[in-house]
Design an enzyme around this catalytic site. Structure first.
Site, short mmCIF file in Angstrom:
data_model
loop_
_atom_site.label_atom_id
_atom_site.label_comp_id
_atom_site.label_asym_id
_atom_site.label_seq_id
_atom_site.Cartn_x
_atom_site.Cartn_y
_atom_site.Cartn_z
N ALA A 157 0.84 -1.21 0.00
CA ALA A 157 0.00 0.00 0.00
C ALA A 157 0.87 1.25 0.00
O ALA A 157 0.55 2.26 -0.65
CB ALA A 157 -0.92 -0.01 1.22
N TYR A 158 1.98 1.19 0.73
CA TYR A 158 2.92 2.32 0.78
C TYR A 158 3.50 2.61 -0.61
O TYR A 158 3.52 3.77 -1.05
CB TYR A 158 4.04 2.00 1.77
CG TYR A 158 5.23 2.92 1.71
CD1 TYR A 158 5.16 4.21 2.23
CD2 TYR A 158 6.43 2.50 1.15
CE1 TYR A 158 6.25 5.06 2.18
CE2 TYR A 158 7.53 3.34 1.10
CZ TYR A 158 7.44 4.61 1.62
OH TYR A 158 8.52 5.44 1.58
N LEU A 159 3.94 1.57 -1.31
CA LEU A 159 4.52 1.77 -2.63
C LEU A 159 3.49 2.29 -3.63
O LEU A 159 3.81 3.10 -4.50
CB LEU A 159 5.15 0.47 -3.14
CG LEU A 159 6.41 0.01 -2.39
CD1 LEU A 159 6.88 -1.34 -2.92
CD2 LEU A 159 7.53 1.04 -2.49
N LYS A 212 2.98 6.06 -2.67
CA LYS A 212 4.10 6.87 -3.13
C LYS A 212 4.09 7.00 -4.65
O LYS A 212 4.38 8.06 -5.20
CB LYS A 212 5.43 6.27 -2.66
CG LYS A 212 5.66 6.31 -1.16
CD LYS A 212 5.72 7.71 -0.59
CE LYS A 212 7.06 8.38 -0.83
NZ LYS A 212 7.13 9.70 -0.13
#
Length: 218
Positions: free
Chosen positions: A128-130, A133
């Site tokens: 989810a972070y990637l 970003k």
């Protein structure tokens, strides 16, 4: 120069603030927690308390007015869930870009992540972070009123910086000290010819200043 940094208490941001202060530049760090103010002052930066998850574009633009550049170095942090990856790593990045545009701050540098991709698959928090970003990077790239540069460091370490890096569009995986990331950000801020570039950064064998001039075509 007056540089406004989102996520002003982050490990890379504090290092950048120290570098800016040492040169006599004016660093402004945007933080959510007022208890972090003294840490910023100790680094030579001016703290501004503002929550980028709830602030309006105009509130953020007010902080950015008169700045020579903006740096987005905020993040939800390693202990946050997928929801805050969306509200901070994507949402706050979009807000900060919109505010920079409204404030007339063209130079905009993003601390992203290697592997950032809005289409990144997977159900883990890091996936989810990637995605967050990647979506933020894609949004920034679409803003024609910003002279943006996106920096994607490799695996961050707290080793002492060497000042020697590899900085290209695609470096492959590798570690890089946070000291050297901050040094690269400083050089990128000084090198407007890097606008429009998305760059990866790991430890290497080229001095930071030379590496930045190289990608800038100087």
């Amino acid at each position: 120069m007056r540089i406004v940094i989102a996520g002003g208490h982050g490990q890379i941001a504090l290092r950048l603030e120290r570098l800016l202060a040492a040169r006599g530049d004016e660093a402004v760090g945007v933080i959510r927690n007022p208890e972090q103010s003294e840490d910023l002052r100790a680094a030579g930066a001016e703290p501004v308390v503002l929550d980028l998850e709830s602030a309006s574009v105009e509130e953020v633009a007010e902080v950015l007015r008169g700045a020579d550049a903006a740096v987005f170095a905020a993040g939800a942090g390693p202990n946050s869930g997928s929801e805050r990856k969306e509200t901070v790593d994507r949402g706050a990045a979009v807000l900060f870009a919109d505010a920079a545009e409204r404030a007339g701050v063209r130079r905009y540098v993003v601390v992203s992540s290697m592997g950032a991709d809005p289409e990144h698959p997977g159900d883990e928090v890091f996936d989810a972070y990637l995605r967050a970003k990647g979506a933020a990077d894609a949004y920034v790239r679409s803003r024609t009123a910003l002279d943006w540069t996106i920096l994607r460091p490799g695996m961050l370490t707290n080793d002492a910086g060497t000042g020697m890096v590899l900085l290209t569009a695609s470096t492959g995986r590798g570690p890089v000290p946070r000291d050297d990331v901050a040094a690269a950000l400083l050089e990128l801020l000084e090198t407007p010819a890097t606008a429009g570039l998305t760059l990866e950064l790991i430890s290497g064998n080229m001095p930071v200043s030379v590496a930045v001039k190289d990608v800038a075509g100087n």
